[in-house]
Design a protein around this motif. Structure first.
Motif, short mmCIF file in Angstrom:
data_model
loop_
_atom_site.label_atom_id
_atom_site.label_comp_id
_atom_site.label_asym_id
_atom_site.label_seq_id
_atom_site.Cartn_x
_atom_site.Cartn_y
_atom_site.Cartn_z
N HIS A 88 15.42 10.36 -55.08
CA HIS A 88 13.98 10.40 -55.34
C HIS A 88 13.26 11.23 -54.29
O HIS A 88 13.61 11.22 -53.12
CB HIS A 88 13.41 8.98 -55.42
N GLY A 89 12.29 12.00 -54.76
CA GLY A 89 11.53 12.87 -53.87
C GLY A 89 12.12 14.26 -53.74
O GLY A 89 11.52 15.14 -53.13
N GLU A 90 13.31 14.49 -54.30
CA GLU A 90 13.95 15.81 -54.24
C GLU A 90 13.56 16.61 -55.48
O GLU A 90 13.73 16.16 -56.60
CB GLU A 90 15.46 15.68 -54.17
N THR A 91 13.06 17.80 -55.26
CA THR A 91 12.75 18.74 -56.33
C THR A 91 13.39 20.07 -55.97
O THR A 91 13.28 20.52 -54.84
CB THR A 91 11.23 18.92 -56.50
N ILE A 92 14.07 20.66 -56.93
CA ILE A 92 14.73 21.95 -56.70
C ILE A 92 14.28 22.95 -57.75
O ILE A 92 13.79 22.56 -58.81
CB ILE A 92 16.27 21.84 -56.69
N GLN A 93 14.49 24.20 -57.46
CA GLN A 93 14.21 25.27 -58.41
C GLN A 93 15.53 25.82 -58.92
O GLN A 93 16.39 26.20 -58.13
CB GLN A 93 13.39 26.37 -57.76
#
Length: 139
Positions: A88-93
């Motif tokens: 949770h809290g991890e966002t990737i492109q």
């Protein structure tokens, strides 16, 4: 004495907060393993892969007759069938480089919105998660 307009202001902000417009979509993700080439988008060109190794094959829902090739998405894990799988809290492109239905390596689960590379999945969830519910937004 407060005017009528200012008495409605707190209610307006409450509704604006509760019903804010979101530009993200919800979908599902699975994982596929090497070999990743050749791809439906860029063949065997090794430069198609971002240096982060965060890439994916598009499921039929976003494939758009090949227009998905090269699109970039921000993704994050919402939940999984595997308890506590999401980071949770991890966002990737990620970058779309292939079509899931035609990929050389078969997805762990068919019919998902995106099929992520090993590195992309491991960045947002535990590596052995069979499928994820994701939040994604094109950038």
């Amino acid at each position: 004495m407060m005017s009528k307009a200012s008495s409605w202001l707190p209610i307006f902000f409450l509704f604006a907060h509760l019903f804010h417009a979101s530009h993200a979509d919800l979908g599902t993700a699975s994982q596929y393993n090497p070999p990743y080439t050749p791809t439906a988008c860029f063949g065997s060109d090794a430069t198609q892969f971002p240096s982060s190794n965060y890439f994916a094959a598009a499921g039929e829902g976003i494939w758009d007759n090949g227009a998905a090739c090269g699109r970039q998405y921000l993704i994050s894990c919402i939940n999984s069938v595997l308890p506590q799988a999401c980071k949770h809290g991890e966002t990737i492109q990620i970058k779309i480089v292939d079509r899931a239905r035609n990929s050389v390596s078969r997805p762990i689960r068919e019919g998902t919105t995106m099929v992520l590379s090993n590195a992309a999945l491991a960045a947002i969830a535990v590596p052995h998660a069979p499928s994820l519910n994701i939040d994604f937004r094109q950038v």
